[in-house]
Design an enzyme around this catalytic site. Structure first.
Site, PDB file in Angstrom:
ATOM      1  N   ALA A  35       0.821  -1.217   0.000  1.00  0.00           N
ATOM      2  CA  ALA A  35       0.000   0.000   0.000  1.00  0.00           C
ATOM      3  C   ALA A  35       0.854   1.266   0.000  1.00  0.00           C
ATOM      4  N   ASP A  60      -3.911  -2.446  -1.163  1.00  0.00           N
ATOM      5  CA  ASP A  60      -4.089  -2.735   0.256  1.00  0.00           C
ATOM      6  C   ASP A  60      -4.467  -4.209   0.446  1.00  0.00           C
ATOM      7  N   THR A 101      -5.194  -3.214   9.640  1.00  0.00           N
ATOM      8  CA  THR A 101      -4.265  -3.837   8.683  1.00  0.00           C
ATOM      9  C   THR A 101      -3.818  -5.209   9.166  1.00  0.00           C
ATOM     10  N   THR A 140       5.889 -12.101  15.064  1.00  0.00           N
ATOM     11  CA  THR A 140       6.944 -11.516  15.896  1.00  0.00           C
ATOM     12  C   THR A 140       7.025 -12.206  17.255  1.00  0.00           C
ATOM     13  N   ASP A 141       8.201 -12.167  17.861  1.00  0.00           N
ATOM     14  CA  ASP A 141       8.348 -12.706  19.224  1.00  0.00           C
ATOM     15  C   ASP A 141       7.578 -11.864  20.243  1.00  0.00           C
ATOM     16  N   GLU A 142       7.174 -10.646  19.838  1.00  0.00           N
ATOM     17  CA  GLU A 142       6.489  -9.770  20.793  1.00  0.00           C
ATOM     18  C   GLU A 142       5.124 -10.318  21.203  1.00  0.00           C
ATOM     19  N   TYR A 165       0.419  -3.014  19.063  1.00  0.00           N
ATOM     20  CA  TYR A 165       1.068  -3.693  17.932  1.00  0.00           C
ATOM     21  C   TYR A 165       1.117  -5.197  18.167  1.00  0.00           C
ATOM     22  N   SER A 166       1.687  -5.619  19.311  1.00  0.00           N
ATOM     23  CA  SER A 166       1.858  -7.069  19.512  1.00  0.00           C
ATOM     24  C   SER A 166       0.514  -7.758  19.690  1.00  0.00           C
ATOM     25  N   ALA A 167      -0.475  -7.037  20.249  1.00  0.00           N
ATOM     26  CA  ALA A 167      -1.811  -7.640  20.389  1.00  0.00           C
ATOM     27  C   ALA A 167      -2.425  -7.872  19.007  1.00  0.00           C
ATOM     28  N   SER A 168      -2.181  -6.941  18.076  1.00  0.00           N
ATOM     29  CA  SER A 168      -2.745  -7.130  16.732  1.00  0.00           C
ATOM     30  C   SER A 168      -2.038  -8.278  16.018  1.00  0.00           C
ATOM     31  N   LYS A 169      -0.747  -8.426  16.230  1.00  0.00           N
ATOM     32  CA  LYS A 169      -0.017  -9.537  15.594  1.00  0.00           C
ATOM     33  C   LYS A 169      -0.451 -10.873  16.204  1.00  0.00           C
ATOM     34  N   ASN A 195      14.779  -7.532  13.909  1.00  0.00           N
ATOM     35  CA  ASN A 195      15.651  -7.577  12.730  1.00  0.00           C
ATOM     36  C   ASN A 195      16.455  -6.282  12.612  1.00  0.00           C
ATOM     37  N   PRO A 220      18.275   9.162  21.689  1.00  0.00           N
ATOM     38  CA  PRO A 220      17.266   9.038  22.754  1.00  0.00           C
ATOM     39  C   PRO A 220      17.104   7.612  23.262  1.00  0.00           C
TER      40      PRO A 220
HETATM   41  P1  NAD Z   1       7.805  -2.182   7.636  1.00  0.00           P
HETATM   42  O1  NAD Z   1       6.955  -1.290   8.456  1.00  0.00           O
HETATM   43  O2  NAD Z   1       9.166  -1.747   7.247  1.00  0.00           O
HETATM   44  O3  NAD Z   1       7.040  -2.570   6.284  1.00  0.00           O
HETATM   45  C1  NAD Z   1       5.672  -2.840   6.246  1.00  0.00           C
HETATM   46  C2  NAD Z   1       5.226  -2.740   4.798  1.00  0.00           C
HETATM   47  O4  NAD Z   1       3.829  -3.062   4.740  1.00  0.00           O
HETATM   48  C3  NAD Z   1       5.385  -1.326   4.197  1.00  0.00           C
HETATM   49  O5  NAD Z   1       5.972  -1.415   2.931  1.00  0.00           O
HETATM   50  C4  NAD Z   1       3.950  -0.821   4.113  1.00  0.00           C
HETATM   51  O6  NAD Z   1       3.758   0.083   3.028  1.00  0.00           O
HETATM   52  C5  NAD Z   1       3.182  -2.122   3.912  1.00  0.00           C
HETATM   53  N1  NAD Z   1       1.785  -2.025   4.347  1.00  0.00           N
HETATM   54  C6  NAD Z   1       1.319  -1.489   5.501  1.00  0.00           C
HETATM   55  N2  NAD Z   1      -0.022  -1.588   5.540  1.00  0.00           N
HETATM   56  C7  NAD Z   1      -0.401  -2.220   4.390  1.00  0.00           C
HETATM   57  C8  NAD Z   1      -1.645  -2.625   3.846  1.00  0.00           C
HETATM   58  N3  NAD Z   1      -2.799  -2.409   4.518  1.00  0.00           N
HETATM   59  N4  NAD Z   1      -1.667  -3.257   2.648  1.00  0.00           N
HETATM   60  C9  NAD Z   1      -0.509  -3.477   1.965  1.00  0.00           C
HETATM   61  N5  NAD Z   1       0.704  -3.098   2.422  1.00  0.00           N
HETATM   62  C10 NAD Z   1       0.751  -2.488   3.626  1.00  0.00           C
HETATM   63  O7  NAD Z   1       7.851  -3.567   8.437  1.00  0.00           O
HETATM   64  P2  NAD Z   1       9.036  -4.626   8.563  1.00  0.00           P
HETATM   65  O8  NAD Z   1       9.928  -4.200   9.652  1.00  0.00           O
HETATM   66  O9  NAD Z   1       9.575  -4.906   7.210  1.00  0.00           O
HETATM   67  O10 NAD Z   1       8.217  -5.875   9.099  1.00  0.00           O
HETATM   68  C11 NAD Z   1       7.628  -6.807   8.192  1.00  0.00           C
HETATM   69  C12 NAD Z   1       6.842  -7.839   8.990  1.00  0.00           C
HETATM   70  O11 NAD Z   1       7.711  -8.470   9.928  1.00  0.00           O
HETATM   71  C13 NAD Z   1       5.703  -7.221   9.799  1.00  0.00           C
HETATM   72  O12 NAD Z   1       4.598  -8.090   9.707  1.00  0.00           O
HETATM   73  C14 NAD Z   1       6.239  -7.169  11.226  1.00  0.00           C
HETATM   74  O13 NAD Z   1       5.196  -7.313  12.156  1.00  0.00           O
HETATM   75  C15 NAD Z   1       7.159  -8.379  11.232  1.00  0.00           C
HETATM   76  N6  NAD Z   1       8.301  -8.263  12.171  1.00  0.00           N
HETATM   77  C16 NAD Z   1       9.223  -7.275  12.048  1.00  0.00           C
HETATM   78  C17 NAD Z   1      10.305  -7.214  12.924  1.00  0.00           C
HETATM   79  C18 NAD Z   1      11.366  -6.160  12.800  1.00  0.00           C
HETATM   80  O14 NAD Z   1      12.329  -6.194  13.575  1.00  0.00           O
HETATM   81  N7  NAD Z   1      11.296  -5.251  11.843  1.00  0.00           N
HETATM   82  C19 NAD Z   1      10.429  -8.146  13.954  1.00  0.00           C
HETATM   83  C20 NAD Z   1       9.447  -9.132  14.081  1.00  0.00           C
HETATM   84  C21 NAD Z   1       8.403  -9.193  13.164  1.00  0.00           C
HETATM   85  P1  TYD Z   2      12.377  -0.841  18.364  1.00  0.00           P
HETATM   86  O1  TYD Z   2      13.479  -0.801  17.352  1.00  0.00           O
HETATM   87  O2  TYD Z   2      11.289   0.175  18.283  1.00  0.00           O
HETATM   88  O3  TYD Z   2      11.788  -2.333  18.301  1.00  0.00           O
HETATM   89  P2  TYD Z   2      10.757  -3.083  19.305  1.00  0.00           P
HETATM   90  O4  TYD Z   2      10.004  -2.083  20.063  1.00  0.00           O
HETATM   91  O5  TYD Z   2       9.905  -3.835  18.323  1.00  0.00           O
HETATM   92  O6  TYD Z   2      11.607  -3.989  20.144  1.00  0.00           O
HETATM   93  O7  TYD Z   2      13.020  -0.767  19.797  1.00  0.00           O
HETATM   94  C1  TYD Z   2      14.050  -1.655  20.207  1.00  0.00           C
HETATM   95  C2  TYD Z   2      14.421  -1.295  21.624  1.00  0.00           C
HETATM   96  O8  TYD Z   2      15.040  -0.005  21.616  1.00  0.00           O
HETATM   97  C3  TYD Z   2      13.218  -1.180  22.543  1.00  0.00           C
HETATM   98  O9  TYD Z   2      13.593  -1.651  23.836  1.00  0.00           O
HETATM   99  C4  TYD Z   2      12.942   0.300  22.601  1.00  0.00           C
HETATM  100  C5  TYD Z   2      14.334   0.907  22.468  1.00  0.00           C
HETATM  101  N1  TYD Z   2      14.374   2.247  21.827  1.00  0.00           N
HETATM  102  C6  TYD Z   2      14.981   3.318  22.487  1.00  0.00           C
HETATM  103  O10 TYD Z   2      15.520   3.179  23.607  1.00  0.00           O
HETATM  104  N2  TYD Z   2      15.004   4.534  21.871  1.00  0.00           N
HETATM  105  C7  TYD Z   2      14.432   4.745  20.651  1.00  0.00           C
HETATM  106  O11 TYD Z   2      14.457   5.895  20.143  1.00  0.00           O
HETATM  107  C8  TYD Z   2      13.819   3.627  19.978  1.00  0.00           C
HETATM  108  C9  TYD Z   2      13.179   3.799  18.639  1.00  0.00           C
HETATM  109  C10 TYD Z   2      13.815   2.399  20.615  1.00  0.00           C
END
Ligand code: NAD
Ligand code: TYD
Length: 352
Positions: A35, A60, A101, A140-142, A165-169, A195, A220
Site C-alpha cells: 500500500a 491494500d 491492517t 513476531t516474538d512480541e 502492535y503485539s496484540a494485533s499480531k 531484525n 534518545p
Molecule cells: P515495515 O513497516 O518496514 O514494512 C511494512 C510494509 O507493509 C510497508 O511497505 C507498508 O507500506 C506495507 N503495508 C502497511 N499496511 C499495508 C496494507 N494495509 N496493505 C498493503 N501493504 C501495507 O515492516 P518490517 O519491519 O519490514 O516488518 C515486516 C513484517 O515483519 C511485519 O509483519 C512485522 O510485524 C514483522 N516483524 C518485524 C520485525 C522487525 O524487527 N522489523 C520483527 C518481528 C516481526
Molecule cells: P524498536 O526498534 O522500536 O523495536 P521493538 O520495540 O519492536 O523492540 O526498539 C528496540 C528497543 O530499543 C526497545 O527496547 C525500545 C528501544 N528504543 C529506544 O531506547 N530509543 C528509541 O528511540 C527507539 C526507537 C527504541
C-alpha cells in the site's frame, strides 16, 4: 516455477526478502503487493524493477476485489505476508490502523487464498488443497510478551502481548491458526526477533541511532537502556523464511532468532564507537509506556527440525549494516524528509 505473492514487499524485511529470493532462486515469479504507507519505499527495490520475474502492485491487503483479481491473474502458490503496521511507538498513539491492517488484512488474504487453493471451496468439510500451496504469516516474538532475567520464548510459550502492535499480531496469528484447524489450510507462522540490516526505516532503534549519530544529534534512550532484544540480521531472517517454505510442516509455528541478546545501551555504544562519536550524545528520555523488558528466542525447533541457523554474527551484521547506511546517504536523506521530521518532533519532544 513458484508464483509468490509477497505483501508489504516495499518495507524493510519484505524488500530484503524480494532481493533474497530473486538472487537465490531462478525459477520464481514475485508479485509485491504494497500500500506504500510511510514505511513502504519503492526505492528499496529499484535494482529489480526491470527483472521480468518481479511485478509491483500498489494496493491494500484489505482490498478483497484486488486480491481476487491478483490470484486469478498470477495463480499464486505461495503467500508470504509481511504487510503490517510494524512500529510499537506508533501503535501507542494510533492503535486502530494496527488492528485494521494487521488483523483484518490477514483475514482477507487467508480468505482469498483459501477460496483459490481449496479443491472444493463450496464444501465446508473438505480439507483438500492444491498440491504445494503455502501461506506464511510473518509474525513476531512480541506476541509472547516480556521475559524476566532468564528464560526464552518457545513456540509453546503462551501468547501474552502487551502493546497494541503485539496484540494485533497475536490476533492475526490466532486467525491463521484457526484457518489451519478449521479449514485444514496449509499455513505456517514464523515468529522472529528484532531484525536489523539495510533498508530499515530510521524509527527503529539501530537505524535511528545510526542516523542521529551521523547528524551529531542526541541518541534518545528509553528508560535505563537496559531492555534486552535478541537481534537477527535480516538476511538470516529471509533465509529462515525460505527454509520454512521449503521444509516447514503445515500448521506449525517456527521461532526465528539470531542468538544475540543485547541491551539497547550496549548497541548504542557500539554504534558510537564505530562512527567515532562520543558518549555525550546519549540522552535518556522518558520510557515507552508498557515497555517490554526482555525478549529472547529459543530457536531449537527450526535449527533441529529444519536445519536453519543464523549465518551472521552480531559483529558482522552490525558492520555490514553501518556500512550500508554510510554508503546510502541519499536514501537516508530522502526517508528522513519532511514527514519524518514531524514524526520525530511528536515522538521525541524535549530530546531534540
Ligand atoms: P515495515 O513497516 O518496514 O514494512 C511494512 C510494509 O507493509 C510497508 O511497505 C507498508 O507500506 C506495507 N503495508 C502497511 N499496511 C499495508 C496494507 N494495509 N496493505 C498493503 N501493504 C501495507 O515492516 P518490517 O519491519 O519490514 O516488518 C515486516 C513484517 O515483519 C511485519 O509483519 C512485522 O510485524 C514483522 N516483524 C518485524 C520485525 C522487525 O524487527 N522489523 C520483527 C518481528 C516481526
Ligand atoms: P524498536 O526498534 O522500536 O523495536 P521493538 O520495540 O519492536 O523492540 O526498539 C528496540 C528497543 O530499543 C526497545 O527496547 C525500545 C528501544 N528504543 C529506544 O531506547 N530509543 C528509541 O528511540 C527507539 C526507537 C527504541
Amino acid at each position: 516455477m513458484k508464483q509468490i505473492l509477497v505483501t508489504g514487499g516495499a518495507g524493510f524485511i519484505g524488500s530484503n526478502f524480494i532481493h533474497y529470493i530473486l538472487n537465490t532462486y531462478h525459477q520464481v515469479k514475485v508479485v509485491n503487493l504494497d500500500a506504500l504507507t510511510y514505511a513502504g519505499n519503492l526505492e528499496n527495490l529499484s535494482s529489480v524493477t526491470r527483472d521480468s520475474r518481479y511485478t509491483f502492485v500498489k494496493g491494500d491487503i484489505r482490498d478483497r476485489a484486488l486480491l481476487n483479481r491478483l490470484f486469478v491473474e498470477h495463480q499464486f502458490d505461495t503467500v508470504v505476508n509481511f504487510a503490517a503496521e510494524s512500529h510499537v511507538d506508533r501503535s501507542i498513539t494510533q492503535p486502530e490502523v494496527f488492528l485494521e491492517t494487521n488483523i483484518l488484512g490477514t483475514q482477507a488474504l487467508l480468505d482469498t487464498a483459501k477460496s483459490y487453493w481449496k479443491l472444493d471451496p463450496e464444501d465446508k468439510y473438505s480439507r483438500e488443497y492444491q498440491p504445494g500451496v503455502r501461506y506464511l504469516q510473518v509474525s513476531t516474538d512480541e506476541v509472547y510478551g516480556a521475559l524476566g532475567q532468564t528464560g526464552k520464548f518457545q513456540e509453546i510459550t503462551p501468547l501474552s502481548p502487551n502493546s497494541p502492535y503485539s496484540a494485533s499480531k497475536a490476533s492475526a496469528d490466532m486467525i491463521v491458526h484457526a484457518y489451519y484447524e478449521t479449514y485444514g489450510m496449509p499455513v505456517n507462522i514464523t515468529r522472529c526477533s528484532n531484525n536489523y540490516g539495510p533498508f530499515q526505516f530510521p524509527e527503529k532503534l539501530i537505524p535511528l541511532m545510526i542516523h542521529n549519530c551521523l547528524e551529531g544529534k542526541p541518541l534518545p534512550i528509553y528508560g535505563d537502556g537496559m531492555q534486552v532484544r535478541d537481534w537477527l540480521y535480516v538476511e538470516d531472517h529471509c533465509a529462515a523464511i525460505c527454509t520454512v517454505l521449503e521444509k516447514g510442516m503445515p500448521g506449525e509455528v517456527y521461532n526465528i532468532g539470531g542468538n544475540n541478546e543485547k541491551a539497547n545501551l550496549e548497541i548504542v555504544k557500539l554504534i558510537l564507537r564505530k562512527l567515532k562519536k562520543g558518549d555525550e550524545l546519549i540522552t535518556y528520555v522518558k520510557d515507552r509506556p508498557g515497555h517490554d523488558r526482555r525478549y529472547a528466542i529459543d530457536n531449537t525447533k527450526i535449527t533441529t527440525e529444519l536445519g536453519w541457523s543464523p549465518a551472521y554474527t552480531f559483529e558482522d551484521g552490525m558492520a555490514r549494516t553501518i556500512q550500508w547506511y554510510l554508503d546510502h546517504p541519499e536514501w537516508l536523506a530522502r526517508v528522513t524528509s519532511e514527514a519524518y521530521r514531524d514524526y520525530y518532533v511528536e515522538m521525541y519532544q524535549g530530546a531534540e
